[in-house]
Design a protein around this motif. Sequence first.
Motif, PDB file in Angstrom:
ATOM      1  N   LEU A  84      65.371  18.357  41.782  1.00 57.80           N
ATOM      2  CA  LEU A  84      66.523  18.519  42.663  1.00 57.80           C
ATOM      3  C   LEU A  84      67.779  17.918  42.040  1.00 57.80           C
ATOM      4  O   LEU A  84      68.891  18.420  42.263  1.00 57.80           O
ATOM      5  N   ALA A  85      67.632  16.848  41.263  1.00 56.59           N
ATOM      6  CA  ALA A  85      68.798  16.246  40.612  1.00 56.59           C
ATOM      7  C   ALA A  85      69.377  17.162  39.549  1.00 56.59           C
ATOM      8  O   ALA A  85      70.578  17.096  39.257  1.00 56.59           O
ATOM      9  N   ARG A  86      68.552  18.041  38.967  1.00 58.55           N
ATOM     10  CA  ARG A  86      69.031  18.968  37.936  1.00 58.55           C
ATOM     11  C   ARG A  86      69.407  20.329  38.506  1.00 58.55           C
ATOM     12  O   ARG A  86      69.761  21.235  37.757  1.00 58.55           O
ATOM     13  N   HIS A  87      69.333  20.459  39.827  1.00 65.74           N
ATOM     14  CA  HIS A  87      69.589  21.753  40.465  1.00 65.74           C
ATOM     15  C   HIS A  87      71.002  21.816  41.015  1.00 65.74           C
ATOM     16  O   HIS A  87      71.497  20.868  41.627  1.00 65.74           O
ATOM     17  N   THR A  88      71.674  22.927  40.773  1.00 66.55           N
ATOM     18  CA  THR A  88      72.983  23.210  41.350  1.00 66.55           C
ATOM     19  C   THR A  88      72.849  24.451  42.218  1.00 66.55           C
ATOM     20  O   THR A  88      72.441  25.503  41.724  1.00 66.55           O
ATOM     21  N   ASP A  89      73.198  24.322  43.486  1.00 63.37           N
ATOM     22  CA  ASP A  89      73.010  25.432  44.427  1.00 63.37           C
ATOM     23  C   ASP A  89      73.760  26.678  43.958  1.00 63.37           C
ATOM     24  O   ASP A  89      74.995  26.645  43.833  1.00 63.37           O
ATOM     25  N   PRO A  90      73.057  27.765  43.701  1.00 59.74           N
ATOM     26  CA  PRO A  90      73.761  29.013  43.393  1.00 59.74           C
ATOM     27  C   PRO A  90      74.378  29.597  44.664  1.00 59.74           C
ATOM     28  O   PRO A  90      73.979  29.258  45.781  1.00 59.74           O
ATOM     29  N   ILE A  91      75.347  30.461  44.497  1.00 57.58           N
ATOM     30  CA  ILE A  91      75.987  31.085  45.653  1.00 57.58           C
ATOM     31  C   ILE A  91      74.985  32.025  46.325  1.00 57.58           C
ATOM     32  O   ILE A  91      74.440  32.918  45.679  1.00 57.58           O
ATOM     33  N   GLN A 103      72.816  29.256  55.331  1.00 53.25           N
ATOM     34  CA  GLN A 103      72.139  27.962  55.267  1.00 53.25           C
ATOM     35  C   GLN A 103      70.650  28.131  55.001  1.00 53.25           C
ATOM     36  O   GLN A 103      70.056  27.359  54.238  1.00 53.25           O
ATOM     37  N   ALA A 104      70.042  29.138  55.600  1.00 50.56           N
ATOM     38  CA  ALA A 104      68.615  29.357  55.386  1.00 50.56           C
ATOM     39  C   ALA A 104      68.316  29.692  53.934  1.00 50.56           C
ATOM     40  O   ALA A 104      67.313  29.227  53.371  1.00 50.56           O
ATOM     41  N   GLU A 105      69.188  30.486  53.300  1.00 52.75           N
ATOM     42  CA  GLU A 105      68.966  30.833  51.897  1.00 52.75           C
ATOM     43  C   GLU A 105      69.127  29.605  50.999  1.00 52.75           C
ATOM     44  O   GLU A 105      68.355  29.418  50.046  1.00 52.75           O
ATOM     45  N   LEU A 106      70.118  28.754  51.286  1.00 53.43           N
ATOM     46  CA  LEU A 106      70.285  27.524  50.510  1.00 53.43           C
ATOM     47  C   LEU A 106      69.054  26.626  50.634  1.00 53.43           C
ATOM     48  O   LEU A 106      68.539  26.097  49.635  1.00 53.43           O
ATOM     49  N   ILE A 107      68.586  26.443  51.870  1.00 50.77           N
ATOM     50  CA  ILE A 107      67.425  25.574  52.091  1.00 50.77           C
ATOM     51  C   ILE A 107      66.188  26.151  51.422  1.00 50.77           C
ATOM     52  O   ILE A 107      65.393  25.434  50.802  1.00 50.77           O
ATOM     53  N   ARG A 110      66.362  25.477  47.678  1.00 53.02           N
ATOM     54  CA  ARG A 110      66.077  24.077  47.364  1.00 53.02           C
ATOM     55  C   ARG A 110      64.592  23.756  47.508  1.00 53.02           C
ATOM     56  O   ARG A 110      64.020  23.014  46.693  1.00 53.02           O
ATOM     57  N   ARG A 111      63.971  24.282  48.542  1.00 50.80           N
ATOM     58  CA  ARG A 111      62.543  24.028  48.729  1.00 50.80           C
ATOM     59  C   ARG A 111      61.724  24.641  47.606  1.00 50.80           C
ATOM     60  O   ARG A 111      60.744  24.042  47.145  1.00 50.80           O
ATOM     61  N   ALA A 112      62.114  25.829  47.152  1.00 53.88           N
ATOM     62  CA  ALA A 112      61.394  26.462  46.046  1.00 53.88           C
ATOM     63  C   ALA A 112      61.529  25.643  44.767  1.00 53.88           C
ATOM     64  O   ALA A 112      60.569  25.499  44.002  1.00 53.88           O
ATOM     65  N   HIS A 117      58.140  25.958  42.442  1.00 53.42           N
ATOM     66  CA  HIS A 117      57.923  27.401  42.371  1.00 53.42           C
ATOM     67  C   HIS A 117      59.136  28.149  41.822  1.00 53.42           C
ATOM     68  O   HIS A 117      59.083  29.370  41.638  1.00 53.42           O
ATOM     69  N   ALA A 118      60.246  27.451  41.597  1.00 52.72           N
ATOM     70  CA  ALA A 118      61.439  28.062  41.000  1.00 52.72           C
ATOM     71  C   ALA A 118      62.077  27.048  40.073  1.00 52.72           C
ATOM     72  O   ALA A 118      61.990  25.829  40.292  1.00 52.72           O
ATOM     73  N   ALA A 119      62.719  27.540  39.017  1.00 52.52           N
ATOM     74  CA  ALA A 119      63.378  26.657  38.063  1.00 52.52           C
ATOM     75  C   ALA A 119      64.722  26.206  38.621  1.00 52.52           C
ATOM     76  O   ALA A 119      65.382  26.944  39.361  1.00 52.52           O
ATOM     77  N   PRO A 120      65.161  24.975  38.315  1.00 48.96           N
ATOM     78  CA  PRO A 120      66.484  24.523  38.769  1.00 48.96           C
ATOM     79  C   PRO A 120      67.580  25.416  38.221  1.00 48.96           C
ATOM     80  O   PRO A 120      67.532  25.862  37.071  1.00 48.96           O
ATOM     81  N   ALA A 121      68.580  25.680  39.053  1.00 50.05           N
ATOM     82  CA  ALA A 121      69.741  26.466  38.625  1.00 50.05           C
ATOM     83  C   ALA A 121      70.837  25.499  38.221  1.00 50.05           C
ATOM     84  O   ALA A 121      71.269  24.668  39.021  1.00 50.05           O
TER      85      ALA A 121
END
Length: 230
Positions: A84-91, A103-107, A110-112, A117-121
Amino acid sequence: MNRREIAALLAYIGRLDPRIVRTDEGEALDQINRWDELLGDVPMATPHGWDARIAARQHIRVSPYQILPADIARPWERYRHDRLARHTDPIPHADPDDQAAWQAELIGTRRAVASGHAAPATHQQLTTGPSHDELAARLSEIGSCIPAAVRADLAPYRPARAAREAALARGGPDALSVRCEWCLAQPGEPCRRRRIGPDGGARGTVPRATPHPGREDLAAAQHTPQPAMA
């Protein structure tokens, strides 16, 4: 992990550290229940680097103490926090006017990422490669990426650079292009005012707004005036 994965993990750990093995059926069932209660939200493995067996093996390698569920949960929490520290929320792709969907897509993203299950963006970083031809031509045309008005506002806060730019604007030599023989400032660095102690040693240095006279003379001796434009 579900109960079957917990049992498989305990069987793997038992091959590496027999102290954890329970031969009595009731004790083995209680052990599975305890580990399932504490590690039910920890996955066995994820597509992006997490594996509970690796965490268990690492603990057994470096610790003389019998492994506990916390010795699996702590590395998992570090793994989540690091991702999570290396993740930047994509649009999000959702409509910005639909706050709930946005908000649901952002959450969900982040959970993925946190669950592996997903690489940090991450943001794309500037590189040191060659600049684009159009950018180089534009910078050559305007002379600087800092507007003249902003440069004038910044002059009181960086007097050494302002004095250097003023000298260049007058067509004079660039004193900072040579090494100062007095304060030993390297090319590109401002001269410094040395404070000499009673023992003759330097006690401190303070940047000067203007170069030392000797440095200006040396730059003038090496300066070749540019021919006037026709």
